[in-house]
Each structure stands twice: as structure tokens, then as C-alpha cells.
Design a protein around this motif. Sequence first.
Motif, mmCIF file in Angstrom:
data_model
loop_
_atom_site.group_PDB
_atom_site.id
_atom_site.type_symbol
_atom_site.label_atom_id
_atom_site.label_comp_id
_atom_site.label_asym_id
_atom_site.label_seq_id
_atom_site.Cartn_x
_atom_site.Cartn_y
_atom_site.Cartn_z
ATOM 1 N N SER A 438 0.821 -1.204 0.000
ATOM 2 C CA SER A 438 0.000 0.000 0.000
ATOM 3 C C SER A 438 0.856 1.255 0.000
ATOM 4 O O SER A 438 0.594 2.213 -0.751
ATOM 5 N N TRP A 446 -6.998 8.056 4.090
ATOM 6 C CA TRP A 446 -8.368 7.584 3.983
ATOM 7 C C TRP A 446 -8.572 6.647 2.804
ATOM 8 O O TRP A 446 -9.432 5.761 2.856
ATOM 9 N N HIS A 447 -7.808 6.848 1.713
ATOM 10 C CA HIS A 447 -7.928 5.938 0.570
ATOM 11 C C HIS A 447 -7.515 4.520 0.971
ATOM 12 O O HIS A 447 -8.139 3.538 0.540
ATOM 13 N N ARG A 448 -6.486 4.406 1.775
ATOM 14 C CA ARG A 448 -6.056 3.080 2.239
ATOM 15 C C ARG A 448 -7.106 2.446 3.137
ATOM 16 O O ARG A 448 -7.401 1.252 3.002
ATOM 17 N N ILE A 449 -7.687 3.252 4.028
ATOM 18 C CA ILE A 449 -8.724 2.723 4.906
ATOM 19 C C ILE A 449 -9.932 2.251 4.103
ATOM 20 O O ILE A 449 -10.480 1.166 4.337
ATOM 21 N N ARG A 450 -10.337 3.046 3.095
ATOM 22 C CA ARG A 450 -11.551 2.742 2.344
ATOM 23 C C ARG A 450 -11.379 1.570 1.393
ATOM 24 O O ARG A 450 -12.241 0.692 1.316
ATOM 25 N N TRP A 451 -10.251 1.538 0.662
ATOM 26 C CA TRP A 451 -10.104 0.560 -0.420
ATOM 27 C C TRP A 451 -9.300 -0.682 -0.032
ATOM 28 O O TRP A 451 -9.389 -1.707 -0.717
ATOM 29 N N ASP A 453 -8.145 -1.462 3.798
ATOM 30 C CA ASP A 453 -8.362 -1.966 5.159
ATOM 31 C C ASP A 453 -9.792 -2.458 5.389
ATOM 32 O O ASP A 453 -10.002 -3.578 5.878
ATOM 33 N N LEU A 454 -10.784 -1.629 5.063
ATOM 34 C CA LEU A 454 -12.167 -2.000 5.357
ATOM 35 C C LEU A 454 -12.623 -3.270 4.632
ATOM 36 O O LEU A 454 -13.246 -4.139 5.255
ATOM 37 N N LYS A 458 -13.539 -6.387 7.108
ATOM 38 C CA LYS A 458 -14.984 -6.280 7.290
ATOM 39 C C LYS A 458 -15.521 -7.370 8.194
ATOM 40 O O LYS A 458 -16.297 -7.105 9.127
#
Length: 536
Positions: A438, A446-451, A453-454, A458
Motif C-alpha cells: 500500500s 483515507w484511501h487506504r482505509i476505504r479501499w 483496510d475495510l 470487514k
Amino acid sequence: MYTSSERAAITWAGGAVLGFILLFAGVSTAVLLLSAEGGTSGTLFDSYLVRIARFTLLQAGLSTALSVGLAIPVASALARQRTFAARIWIVRLSALPLGLPALVAVLGIIEVWGRKGVVNDTLRLLGLDNPVSIYGLAGILVAHVFFNLPLATRLLLAGLERIPAEYWLTSANLGMRPAAAFRLIEWPVIRGLLPGIAGLILMLCATSFTIVLTLGGGPAATTIEVAIYQALRFDFDPPRAVMLSALQITITGALLALMRMLGTPTEDAPTTGRAVRRFDSKRRRIADGIVIAVFALFTITPLLAVVYSGLSADLARLATDPALHRALLTSLAISVASAALSLAIALPTVATPQLVGPGARGTRYLGVGLQATSSLILLVPPVVVATGWFLMLRHFGATGRFAPCVVVVVNALMALPFVVRVLGPAYRTHLARTGRLSVSLGVTGWHRIRWVDLPALKRPLMTAFAFAMALSLGDLSAVAIFGADGFVTLPWLLFSRMGSYRTEDAAGIALLLGVLCLLLTLPSTAADKNQREENA
């Protein structure tokens, strides 16, 4: 694995979480200490406190011995009989008490073992007159064994199933008898697991609140946490509650230290990975079947009793009861808020230790502090924390106005050790797989968290959230300190209806509460089963 801005954000979040936990617990502790000044309710060594402490340790020790002692033959029988059709359902059945609120299980146990329960009805048919009393020490032991026998069985079974297939092939070639196979193959594994399992169950029983509150039956069967509740709710003797809280912290601290000193399980032996085949299973099939059947009967009958009594209640009238509506909405709101807060606290707690590297001494200390405080609720039980806040908030008016916020935080901290246990391994594995990639691709923030990590986290996030929500939904300890007319949850409403002998209403509420908690915990238990057993 992190950029400098990500490291700064995680460090800031970790510091905020650590400060919040220490402040919340510190305020409660400070109030307890200040309230003790000038108290006239005795010392830590008066006869009343000694008697309460002695009974607390007695019932915890007996409960632990019974739970672990009975779990050994059950786990051994399940490990031997690997092929019968109902085995998977028996193993799944042992997960049900883990997700059931204590008050619901107690109601089921009373239906089975109480004065008008199935056991006494059967004994009366045999000419005996009510020989079983569910209240007092006997009832506490039955309830603790109901909860902890399945837990000990699952943990022991997980260890026995890791015994390599080569061991059993060798034992068959050598013509080992069942007793020799148990002594030389199974017992070393069980012996390595017993200290940790026994320490965990001892801790759970020593801090038991709801079971002792409902089944204690009087002053002769009272533990420290119940005595704290009685000192505040009935006697309103804050100095006595403070003394009891100090005694409870002393005992839990000693038990935690004892758990750290206990031996660790033996390492898994090398194996080629072939399928396990037990050559002694046919010779023990009848005896093992009896053991497994008794275990299943003991575990399932209280659950069936809750369902039967709940369905027999006037559910139509309960469905229109405004008190039930308010309690349900209050419980759902508190459980959702406490689960969300527990996740918010857990994420920096599991992320901060991954920042440790050369020259990161401050981050290392922060990570160690977060890991220690995440288990703070094990040292200072919810009743003790709630007591400190109750004593402080009563000086600012009606405690009912502040109760929801305090209960949300207490329940979030109560669930935190379990949430960290679910998220920690999943986050470390995810970071090892995607962290460097990454950063090298510039997917950060936030891009890493959204695409990245989450999507990957999940499932463990949902598992942790559902489990934390279920724990909060069924908890009575913190609510019992603040319970008032304007602040009623489902467990408190159930306890009130039981106390006023409105048993039909209590049965219907218990069914609703039990179904809600099981719907939340059963999927999470199945999804996270292997990881939790490995970490135990």
C-alpha cells in the motif's frame, strides 16, 4: 508499513484512547478512595468482609474444579468419537451458553432445577419431597458449571484435536490400552491446557455478579460484587461499598497475577498432516455416548426451558407493554453505542503496537500501556467502576440522568478485551500482507482505509461489533448500580419482574433477550471459532 502522517495519526489516536481509559478509571478510583476517608463501616479485615471474601473464593474454587473436572471426560469422549452424525451439533451446542445473558440462563436453570422444576417434579414422582434446592451455594455451582463446562470443553477439545495422527497410529501398533493411551498421549496435552483454562474460569466465577445476585438466596451466599450492590442500593453505605471495592480489586489483582504465573500449553508436535484416525473409539463408544448425552442434556435443558416458558407467556400482551418498548429501545441504543465505542477504542489499541521500530521507544511504551489498559476491566470489574461514578454523580443530582453515558462506557470497556482479541490477529495478518504494498503504491490515508483496510477487515469488524453489542445487551452489573424508573434496560426489567414474582412476564422477556443475544453471537462465534481457541 506506514507513512509519517499515518504514524502520527495512529500515535495521536492511541494517546487519546489511553488518556480516556485512564481518566475514566482514575476518576472512579479517586472517588472511591476519597469516599473511604472518615468511613466508619469497618476495615478490610472485619468479620463481615472476611466472610464475604471467603465465600467468593470458595464458590469460585468449587465452580472451577467442577467445570474443569467434568470437562476432561466430555472433551476426551468428543475427541475419540469423531464420526457420529450429531457431533458437530454437540460442539455447536457448547457455544450457546457463551452468548446467553446470565439472567436468561438463570431463569432456565430455575425452570429445570427449581422448586417446581423438572428435576424436582421427577423426584416427587419417585417419592422424594423437594430434595434439590437451587438457591444458595448449590444453585450458584449449577449455574457456573452450566456456563463454564462448555467453555472448558471447547478449549480442551481444541487441544486434543491437535494431537498428530502419528501418535494414534503408534499407540495402535504398540497395542496400548485406553488407560495407557490417555496417560501417555492425551494427559500431557490436557495438563498443559489446564492451568490457563482453570485460571480463566476462576476469574470469571470470582467476578460473577448476576448469577450470585439471583441464586445466592441470602447473606450466607453473597460475593463481594453482590455485597457492593447491596451496600449502595439497600443500605446506602458508601464507606462499606468502598471497602468492598478495595477488597474486590485486591482479589482480582491476585488472581490475574496467579494466571500469569500459571504454566503455558505445550507446543504442538510435528506432523505430516495426515487425517486423524482413533483406533480406540469403537471400544469406548457406549461409555463415550453416555458421557456426551449427559453433557448435551445438561446444556440444552435450560435453553429449552427458556423457550418453552417464554412461548407459554402472554406474548401478545407483552408486545403492547410500554415498559418493554422503552426497555428494548434503551438496551438497543446502549448496546449499539457501547459496541461502537469499544471498536473505536480497540482500533488504536491494536494498531499502535505495530508502529514499534528502531528508536521508537515512546511508541513502544504507548503500545504496552494500551495493551495493559485494554484488560483493565478484568482488574477493576464493572460493578466497582460503576460504584465510583455513582458516588461522584450523586452529588450533581439524580444519577439517572447520567446513567446511560456511564453504562455505555463501562460496557464498552467490558467488551474491549474480547474485541481486541478478535481484531488483533486479523489486523496483524492484514498489515503483514498489504502494508508495504500500500505504501509503495501510494495508497495511504483515507484511501487506504476505504479501499484496502475495510474490505479485508470487514468480517472481523462485524464479528467484534456483534459480540460487543451482545455483551452489552445482556449485562446487568453496571445497570444494577444505576437502575431507576427513568433508566430501565431489558436485563433490569427482567430482574425486576422476577423479583416481583411476575414469572410469565419474566419468561417472555427472557425469551426476547436470549434470542437477540444469540442472533448476535452465534454467527460471530462460528466465524471466529478457530482463532479464539488458538489464542486461548
